[in-house]
Design an enzyme around this catalytic site. Structure first.
Site, PDB file in Angstrom:
ATOM      1  N   GLY A 176      46.724  24.774  35.293  1.00 33.81           N
ATOM      2  CA  GLY A 176      47.198  26.075  34.843  1.00 33.81           C
ATOM      3  C   GLY A 176      46.685  26.457  33.471  1.00 33.81           C
ATOM      4  N   SER A 177      47.535  27.132  32.718  1.00 32.10           N
ATOM      5  CA  SER A 177      47.095  27.737  31.455  1.00 32.10           C
ATOM      6  C   SER A 177      46.778  26.732  30.365  1.00 32.10           C
ATOM      7  CB  SER A 177      48.154  28.722  30.954  1.00 32.10           C
ATOM      8  OG  SER A 177      48.244  29.832  31.836  1.00 32.10           O
ATOM      9  N   THR A 178      47.113  25.452  30.541  1.00 33.85           N
ATOM     10  CA  THR A 178      46.656  24.470  29.550  1.00 33.85           C
ATOM     11  C   THR A 178      45.134  24.452  29.489  1.00 33.85           C
ATOM     12  OG1 THR A 178      46.759  22.695  31.198  1.00 33.85           O
ATOM     13  CG2 THR A 178      48.688  22.991  29.795  1.00 33.85           C
TER      14      THR A 178
END
Length: 571
Positions: free
Chosen positions: A293-295
């Protein structure tokens, strides 16, 4: 008839002191025959001994033959496993095991009945079959208690005996199960560091019966049992609080690559690993691959800044969704305006992040992730390591989705390792479950981004903790920075809004990061009183609690003289 003497011929007598040559030859021949006879006798004795042993083995039941080969290993010592402070993680204990010699059993029925009177869960049919087999040796039960041994001895059954075995004992139970691993009933390492130790040559020594002394040096690991307990305890509570199906976490030394703690839940107790092979007991941190995801936006941002084509002052238009064929890419909290790089990071804009990746290009994008080790199988001591998954062919749409964490699956541990390079000055250091000094780490490190890029990333991580989705991860006095990741999971071939894989990637203290922390929570549900289950609401506060409890053990002292703007001075 007159008696007559036989005629005899007498030759000349030899002179005094001399012997005929014929007599000396006879003596030498007799001596030669004697030596030959002795040699033949020795050969016969040796081959008779070998033949006798072969006959003995041939008459012995397979269980018996295997027992004395395998039990050389069972009786062999394994080295203790200890943590970085010397606390015991795994050790050997001696336990009795019950066996039978069917040829000496007078009445199998009576023997089984007697044994069942003092031992629980006796399999009558199996034990009767074994004791009636006529074999030389059969195992009945491995690992019985001393009390059970005494009760069986009191029965006085001929042909029933005991043999002492080595059993592995794990004082911490499940606390570090996925790191320490376990051994099988034959005392061979089958997972974790236990298997790693065998792979370094201990298994070969055991097979040869050459390590039966108890003088083996303990194997020291990099983990801290106290910190390990804290991480596991907080993750257990998080799973309950957010009704998640799984969770995991790792604390990594950003300067040495040492794994200080790593937990994957659900786990198992290596002292009673009946469920260790269940699908949900997978070590998610190193043997599971996930879309993070956004990591992953942290890596995209670092890539763009490191290329020199993007600066912190660069701006990207996020007013309209990105449409690619039948796909539409939107922002979760759309600002619908032009965003600077810091705004792109703290608002976690999919649109602006994808446009940053476009600046670098498809080939440059893949090359950067490969340089950070995110596309290759990680090299470390733990045997359970999965290979990341990526598209067979990278196209424009792949690069767009991968920029914000969809389309490439990596292990959480290697995500943390790559993130350490973003904040430690740009050095990628392979992870280690064994102690390592900074000097040793520097010799292994690879410079993957510029030191200036690393300084900018530290600034952005701290900015996100102060003003963005990472606000709930902060710990007063420890200058924590980080990035959230809320990824939709693929269910039946489609991304699902109702199934999320949440993560929070953190580092502290951000002016000179010593530790990287990554927490994952699989399919969390909204906490009571909340209507959402994003990573900022569950993974971030879990990181805060872990850091707050761990810093005393990690030796990090609080500081209140550091500001975010000071992070940019170095570049």
């Amino acid at each position: 008839m007159p008696f007559a003497l036989p005629r005899m011929r007498f030759g000349p007598f030899p002179r005094f002191g001399s012997r005929p040559a014929a007599h000396r030859g006879d003596r030498l021949m007799r001596m030669g025959r004697g030596r030959l006879g002795i040699a033949i006798g020795c050969f016969i004795a040796v081959y008779a001994l070998i033949g006798g042993r072969l006959v003995q083995y041939g008459l012995t039941d397979l269980d018996h033959a295997g027992t004395y080969g395998v039990n050389d290993r069972i009786l062999a010592a394994r080295p203790d496993l200890i943590d970085r402070r010397g606390n015991l993680l795994a050790t050997d204990i001696r336990v009795p095991a019950l066996y039978g010699e069917p040829r000496r059993i007078i009445d199998p029925d009576e023997a089984v009945e007697a044994l069942a009177s003092v031992l629980p869960d006796v399999d009558y049919q199996d034990w009767h079959r074994k004791l009636s087999s006529g074999a030389g040796f059969v195992w009945l039960r491995r690992e019985i208690t001393p009390r059970q041994q005494a009760e069986v001895m009191a029965l006085g059954i001929p042909g029933i005996g005991f043999r002492e075995e080595t059993r592995r004992f794990y004082p911490g139970g499940p606390t570090a199960a996925h790191i320490v691993g376990l051994v099988n009933i034959d005392n061979a390492g089958t997972a974790g560091i236990e298997k790693y130790v065998d792979d370094q040559g201990l298994g070969t020594l055991q097979e040869l019966g050459l390590d039966q002394s108890d003088a083996l040096e303990p194997v020291r690991l990099s983990i801290d049992t106290g910190v390990q307990h804290i991480v596991r305890d907080e993750l257990v509570q998080a799973m309950q609080r957010y009704r998640a199906i799984a969770a995991g976490g790792v604390i990594l030394n950003a300067k040495t690559g040492e794994v200080v703690a790593m937990v994957s839940l659900p786990d198992y107790d290596p002292n009673n690993p009946f469920n260790a092979l269940d699908k949900d007991r997978l070590n998610r941190m190193s043997a599971g691959t996930f879309e993070m995801g956004s990591t992953f936006k942290a890596f995209t941002t670092a890539m763009a800044l490191d290329s020199g084509l993007v600066t912190l002052e660069s701006r990207f238009d996020a007013r309209q969704p990105i449409r690619y064929g039948r796909f539409t890419i939107n922002d979760f909290h759309a600002k619908k305006r032009v965003l600077s790089v810091p705004e792109t990071f703290i608002y976690s804009s999919n649109i602006a992040t994808a446009k940053m990746a476009e600046v670098v290009g498809i080939d440059g994008h893949r090359a950067f992730l490969k340089r950070l080790g995110l596309l290759d199988r990680m090299d470390t001591q733990l045997p359970e390591v999965a290979k990341p998954l990526e598209p067979a062919e990278w196209k424009q749409l792949n690069s767009i989705t991968i920029s914000f964490g969809h389309g490439v699956s990596t292990t959480p541990l290697q995500t943390a390792v790559a993130a350490a390079a973003l904040v430690n000055g740009g050095r990628l250091i392979p992870p280690s479950f064994l102690p390592r000094t900074e000097t040793e780490a520097n010799a292994l490190a690879t410079q993957v981004i510029k030191a200036e890029t690393s300084a900018m990333m530290r600034y952005l991580f701290r900015l996100n903790a102060e003003q963005g989705s990472g606000r709930r991860a902060t710990v007063d006095g420890f200058f924590v920075g980080g990035k959230t990741g809320t990824a939709e999971k693929v269910i039946n071939g489609r991304y699902s809004d109702d199934h999320r894989f949440n993560a929070f990637l953190a580092a502290f203290p951000m002016d000179d990061p010593e530790y990287v922390v990554l927490i994952i929570i699989d399919e969390p549900q909204p906490e009571e009183g909340q209507h959402s289950a994003t990573a900022g609401l569950n993974a971030a506060p879990t990181v805060s609690r872990i850091i707050g409890r761990s810093v005393p053990l990690l030796g990090v002292e609080p500081r209140y003289d550091v500001t975010r703007d000071a992070l940019l001075v170095s570049y």
